[in-house]
Design an enzyme around this catalytic site. Structure first.
Site, PDB file in Angstrom:
ATOM      1  N   ASP A   1      38.956  57.429  50.018  1.00 22.22           N
ATOM      2  CA  ASP A   1      40.331  56.982  49.815  1.00 22.22           C
ATOM      3  C   ASP A   1      41.243  57.824  50.708  1.00 22.22           C
ATOM      4  O   ASP A   1      41.462  57.487  51.870  1.00 22.22           O
ATOM      5  CB  ASP A   1      40.656  57.097  48.316  1.00 22.22           C
ATOM      6  CG  ASP A   1      42.039  56.563  47.978  1.00 22.22           C
ATOM      7  OD1 ASP A   1      42.651  55.893  48.828  1.00 22.22           O
ATOM      8  OD2 ASP A   1      42.513  56.806  46.853  1.00 22.22           O
TER       9      ASP A   1
ATOM     10  N   LYS B   1      38.392  52.722  52.225  1.00 24.39           N
ATOM     11  CA  LYS B   1      39.653  51.975  52.165  1.00 24.39           C
ATOM     12  C   LYS B   1      40.351  52.007  53.511  1.00 24.39           C
ATOM     13  O   LYS B   1      40.391  53.049  54.171  1.00 24.39           O
ATOM     14  CB  LYS B   1      40.575  52.578  51.102  1.00 24.39           C
ATOM     15  CG  LYS B   1      40.144  52.251  49.705  1.00 24.39           C
ATOM     16  CD  LYS B   1      41.217  52.625  48.700  1.00 24.39           C
ATOM     17  CE  LYS B   1      40.697  52.433  47.293  1.00 24.39           C
ATOM     18  NZ  LYS B   1      41.644  52.923  46.280  1.00 24.39           N
TER      19      LYS B   1
ATOM     20  N   PHE C   1      42.945  49.372  44.147  1.00 25.46           N
ATOM     21  CA  PHE C   1      42.147  50.131  43.193  1.00 25.46           C
ATOM     22  C   PHE C   1      40.997  49.270  42.670  1.00 25.46           C
ATOM     23  O   PHE C   1      41.214  48.203  42.112  1.00 25.46           O
ATOM     24  CB  PHE C   1      42.994  50.623  42.027  1.00 25.46           C
ATOM     25  CG  PHE C   1      42.271  51.604  41.161  1.00 25.46           C
ATOM     26  CD1 PHE C   1      42.212  52.952  41.518  1.00 25.46           C
ATOM     27  CD2 PHE C   1      41.604  51.186  40.030  1.00 25.46           C
ATOM     28  CE1 PHE C   1      41.525  53.862  40.738  1.00 25.46           C
ATOM     29  CE2 PHE C   1      40.905  52.097  39.245  1.00 25.46           C
ATOM     30  CZ  PHE C   1      40.872  53.428  39.597  1.00 25.46           C
ATOM     31  N   VAL C   2      39.768  49.745  42.864  1.00 25.96           N
ATOM     32  CA  VAL C   2      38.589  48.970  42.468  1.00 25.96           C
ATOM     33  C   VAL C   2      37.829  49.646  41.326  1.00 25.96           C
ATOM     34  O   VAL C   2      37.923  50.865  41.147  1.00 25.96           O
ATOM     35  CB  VAL C   2      37.625  48.754  43.667  1.00 25.96           C
ATOM     36  CG1 VAL C   2      38.283  47.942  44.757  1.00 25.96           C
ATOM     37  CG2 VAL C   2      37.134  50.090  44.213  1.00 25.96           C
TER      38      VAL C   2
HETATM   39  P1  5GP Z   1      39.788  60.865  47.981  1.00 23.02           P
HETATM   40  O1  5GP Z   1      39.638  62.341  47.861  1.00 23.02           O
HETATM   41  O2  5GP Z   1      39.097  60.259  49.156  1.00 23.02           O
HETATM   42  O3  5GP Z   1      41.226  60.421  47.884  1.00 23.02           O
HETATM   43  O4  5GP Z   1      39.235  60.288  46.657  1.00 23.02           O
HETATM   44  C1  5GP Z   1      37.978  59.969  46.470  1.00 23.02           C
HETATM   45  C2  5GP Z   1      37.715  59.796  44.985  1.00 23.02           C
HETATM   46  O5  5GP Z   1      38.808  59.167  44.295  1.00 23.02           O
HETATM   47  C3  5GP Z   1      36.556  58.867  44.851  1.00 23.02           C
HETATM   48  O6  5GP Z   1      35.362  59.590  44.850  1.00 23.02           O
HETATM   49  C4  5GP Z   1      36.853  58.203  43.532  1.00 23.02           C
HETATM   50  O7  5GP Z   1      36.354  59.000  42.499  1.00 23.02           O
HETATM   51  C5  5GP Z   1      38.351  58.169  43.436  1.00 23.02           C
HETATM   52  N1  5GP Z   1      38.886  56.868  43.887  1.00 23.02           N
HETATM   53  C6  5GP Z   1      39.548  56.619  45.025  1.00 23.02           C
HETATM   54  N2  5GP Z   1      39.880  55.318  45.118  1.00 23.02           N
HETATM   55  C7  5GP Z   1      39.394  54.733  44.004  1.00 23.02           C
HETATM   56  C8  5GP Z   1      39.407  53.374  43.513  1.00 23.02           C
HETATM   57  O8  5GP Z   1      39.923  52.420  44.113  1.00 23.02           O
HETATM   58  N3  5GP Z   1      38.798  53.160  42.316  1.00 23.02           N
HETATM   59  C9  5GP Z   1      38.200  54.163  41.595  1.00 23.02           C
HETATM   60  N4  5GP Z   1      37.643  53.824  40.431  1.00 23.02           N
HETATM   61  N5  5GP Z   1      38.167  55.434  42.030  1.00 23.02           N
HETATM   62  C10 5GP Z   1      38.767  55.715  43.217  1.00 23.02           C
END
Ligand code: 5GP
Ligand code: MG
Length: 194
Positions: free
Chosen positions: A122, A150, A171-172
């Site tokens: 993300d 994403k 958001f999935v």
């Molecule tokens: P980042 O550090 O890349 O922002 O976040 C990664 C973590 O955020 C992922 O491992 C996941 O746990 C959570 N996350 C990010 N986007 C989503 C989403 O669309 N849905 C869900 N369920 N978790 C997400």
């Protein structure tokens, strides 16, 4: 000793997911699409690590649980599996990129070839922080794989070697990914009703 009868096991799928599915606005990726892509990814990873003596897989829980379980069973190479939790603090601390890991005690990664796996990229904070930490631990190499990436501005540049699907910035849930602890058991990946 009498031989036990051979049983045919049903595929590991919930018989009735109507209840959980009914909370979805739409399905983004169905179970068959996920399965096909994860199988192909397993081949890509196996090719990349061909001839490897011992691979150390680091899997981020709990979101990566289903992806990692399916992917690793398609890779016929010697490996060990390390799981850990990660939590990033967004909002006010986003710029600082503070990420906490439940680092297993007595984990020695020196000179290891590491495959880092997470459910979704993300902001990139989690994987960037973990890659930094792994380098500090003296690993020999790092390859990173995510099921979903994403399409958005990434807060931190992070190198990802294997990507299952690129998706829009929504958001999935499902196939391991939760909303407030729920929906991990969905066999598909979808968007919740507002
Ligand atoms: P980042 O550090 O890349 O922002 O976040 C990664 C973590 O955020 C992922 O491992 C996941 O746990 C959570 N996350 C990010 N986007 C989503 C989403 O669309 N849905 C869900 N369920 N978790 C997400
Ligand atoms: Mg996660």
């Amino acid at each position: 000793m009498r031989a036990l009868p051979i049983r045919k096991f049903a595929p590991i799928m919930p018989l009735n997911v109507t209840g959980v599915l009914s909370d979805l606005d739409r399905v983004l990726l169905d179970a068959a699409a996920i399965q096909a892509r994860v199988t192909a990814m397993a081949r890509e990873v196996a090719q990349q690590f061909e001839g490897s003596k011992l691979l150390t897989v680091i899997a981020i829980m709990d979101g990566g649980l289903f992806f990692v379980a399916d992917l690793l069973r398609g890779i016929d190479l010697p490996m060990r599996l390390v799981t850990m939790g990660a939590s990033s603090y967004h909002g006010t601390t986003e710029s600082s990129g503070e990420v906490k890991f439940t680092w297993p005690a007595s984990l020695d990664l020196k000179d290891q070839h590491v495959l880092l796996l997470d459910d979704i990229l993300d902001t990139g904070l989690t994987l960037a922080a973990l890659q930094d930490r792994l380098r500090a631990e003296g690993v020999a190499s790092i390859k990173t794989g995510v099921l979903l990436k994403k399409r958005r501005e990434h807060a931190r540049e992070v190198t990802v070697d294997f990507v299952g699907f690129e998706i829009e910035d929504e958001f999935v849930v499902g196939y391991g990914m939760d909303y407030q602890g729920r929906f991990r058991n969905l066999p598909c990946i979808g968007i919740l009703k507002p």
